[in-house]
Design a protein around this motif. Structure first.
Motif, mmCIF file in Angstrom:
data_model
loop_
_atom_site.group_PDB
_atom_site.id
_atom_site.type_symbol
_atom_site.label_atom_id
_atom_site.label_comp_id
_atom_site.label_asym_id
_atom_site.label_seq_id
_atom_site.Cartn_x
_atom_site.Cartn_y
_atom_site.Cartn_z
ATOM 1 N N MET A 199 0.834 -1.197 0.000
ATOM 2 C CA MET A 199 0.000 0.000 0.000
ATOM 3 C C MET A 199 0.866 1.243 0.000
ATOM 4 O O MET A 199 1.806 1.352 0.774
ATOM 5 N N GLU A 200 0.533 2.173 -0.867
ATOM 6 C CA GLU A 200 1.274 3.418 -0.881
ATOM 7 C C GLU A 200 0.920 4.247 0.344
ATOM 8 O O GLU A 200 -0.194 4.143 0.866
ATOM 9 N N PRO A 210 -0.639 7.038 2.118
ATOM 10 C CA PRO A 210 -1.711 7.914 1.639
ATOM 11 C C PRO A 210 -1.171 9.286 1.288
ATOM 12 O O PRO A 210 -0.355 9.844 2.018
ATOM 13 N N HIS A 211 -1.617 9.799 0.147
ATOM 14 C CA HIS A 211 -1.046 11.056 -0.316
ATOM 15 C C HIS A 211 -1.858 12.251 0.145
ATOM 16 O O HIS A 211 -1.619 13.370 -0.261
ATOM 17 N N GLY A 212 -2.878 11.991 0.977
ATOM 18 C CA GLY A 212 -3.649 13.103 1.514
ATOM 19 C C GLY A 212 -4.728 13.538 0.544
ATOM 20 O O GLY A 212 -4.704 13.178 -0.615
ATOM 21 N N LEU A 213 -5.721 14.265 1.044
ATOM 22 C CA LEU A 213 -6.821 14.664 0.164
ATOM 23 C C LEU A 213 -6.680 16.126 -0.207
ATOM 24 O O LEU A 213 -6.211 16.918 0.570
#
Lengths: 184, 253
Positions: A178-179, A181-184
């Motif tokens: 899993m990468e 999370p790049h944020g929203l």
């Protein structure tokens, strides 16, 4: 007898959603040849039964036929006990991956490994969960369309999607694929 | 909204399946709840990973060729039996071009009238097919003419006459707005059995240019009037059903 118009409609429909049909077949059946044959079966069946199309979402109607043809093939495969999943091992899986275009060798290795892992994890999911994930995340169908394809209530689509996401998420996290999370 | 309710709505919000009002309530909760934000980010990361790393397989050329070949064979197989419609289609094109030349001054924006007219024909057929292929052929879903008409009124200059012919077998199922050239035009959508019928309500300047009747790939476009306004019907109904529907339209007020 089939009218010219409904036949032409099916031809247009099948050809314009051929990639989606093949992608679904490929994920359900795992093999190039079987997926192509299932899509071809589906085309023949759709052309023959164009009268059963009762309006509404044409793409979902077409994908539902494709899915039924895939399931028929799966059932046949199990019956004949030739249940050899062709692409099950990771090395074979990598074989049918699209070429990575990353320039850096390291990056290419990394991305190829990631593709390999996600493919394996998706392939390992039970079919019911795999197909809703493919239809939703890759083919970008709405809940209504997925319900039409699977011929199940929307509630079932939602619960399978939630369950499928949770299972895949867990598999990927356990595996470290899993990468972040790049944020929203 | 409490966290339990929010976590049930979370996937629906993420998949764009929440209505706008509930979506806003959910967002209000999201502003206050770090857990729900984290869950949303996780869903997004999973989607990102799937779209980026899961292969999407394209149909092999051989499969496409095989199906194209069978489609072509079926089409030519049908040709002998459908020769008359083909002739009629050719004839209607000729007539349309002649008629176009005679009456089409209003369309004549730098192109020949025939060009303008065939462009309109193409636009209308394209709109019908696009709508059939889309998730839904209608923007406002309603069998109630009193919902459909005001819906149009808010969006285009003149709302069309909207009447339901369900009792006659042609049920109003909704409406949408599409373009003919650069003009926004209302489209009323009816259903007759399995056939979806689009009624394009044309501006008076365009209406005179609509061809009487043209067939394309099994679909028919026919000129009509709706409450005195020019219109065009596009559908795959047979001639008799189409004629009946056309008469109904012309009697609506």
């Amino acid at each position: 007898m089939m009218s010219t118009s409904s036949r032409a409609f099916v031809d247009d429909l099948a050809l314009s959603h051929l990639d989606a049909a093949y992608n679904l077949g490929r994920w359900l059946l795992g093999s190039e040849q079987d997926a192509a044959d299932a899509v071809h079966d589906a085309y023949v069946r759709a052309a023959r039964s164009s009268e059963t199309y009762a309006g509404g979402n044409a793409r979902a109607w077409w994908l539902a036929i494709v899915r039924n043809c895939c399931l028929a093939r799966l059932a046949l495969r199990n019956k004949e006990k030739r249940n050899v999943a062709i692409d099950d091992n990771p090395v074979a899986a990598e074989h049918w991956m699209p070429r990575a275009e990353a320039d850096e060798i390291e990056e290419r290795l990394d991305s190829s490994r990631r593709r390999q892992m996600i493919t394996v994890h998706l392939r390992n999911l039970p079919e019911h969960f795999r197909e809703v994930l493919i239809l939703r995340e890759i083919e970008e169908l709405s809940y209504r369309e997925i319900a039409d394809v699977l011929q199940t209530p929307i509630g079932t689509v939602m619960s399978r999607l939630a369950r499928g996401r949770a299972l895949l998420q867990k598999a990927l996290t356990d595996n470290g694929t899993m990468e972040i999370p790049h944020g929203l | 909204m409490d966290c339990k309710a929010a976590s049930e709505l979370l996937p629906l919000y993420f998949d764009g399946e929440l209505d706008r009002a509930t979506g806003r309530e959910f967002e209000a909760h999201l502003d206050e709840c770090a857990d729900c934000r984290a869950a949303l980010i996780e869903l997004d990361a999973l989607r990102h990973t799937l779209r980026k790393d899961a292969p999407r397989f394209s149909a092999p050329d051989a499969l496409r060729a095989r199906i194209e070949k069978e489609a072509a064979a079926a089409a030519s197989h049908q040709a002998p039996r459908t020769q008359r419609p083909w002739l009629a289609m050719a004839a209607s094109w000729v007539l349309a071009f002649v008629a176009g030349g005679a009456t089409l001054a209003a369309w004549n924006h730098g192109t020949s009238p025939a060009d303008g007219q065939s462009q309109l024909t193409r636009d209308l057929f394209a709109s019908h097919w696009r709508a059939l292929a889309a998730t839904s052929p209608i923007d406002v879903v309603s069998t109630d003419q009193h919902t459909v008409k005001p819906w149009f009124a808010g969006k285009i200059a003149t709302a069309p006459v909207v009447e339901d012919f369900a009792t006659e077998g042609y049920a109003l199922i909704g409406g949408r707005i599409d373009y003919a050239g650069s003009e926004r035009i209302p489209v009323l959508v009816y259903r007759h059995g399995k056939h979806v019928i689009d009624v394009f309500v044309l501006p008076t300047t365009m209406g005179t240019g609509a061809p009487e009747s043209i067939q394309m790939q099994g679909y028919v476009l026919e000129a009509a009037t709706l409450g005195g306004q020019p219109a065009a019907i596009v559908s795959d109904m047979d001639q008799a059903e189409l004629a009946r529907f056309r008469n109904l339209l012309s009697t609506s007020k």
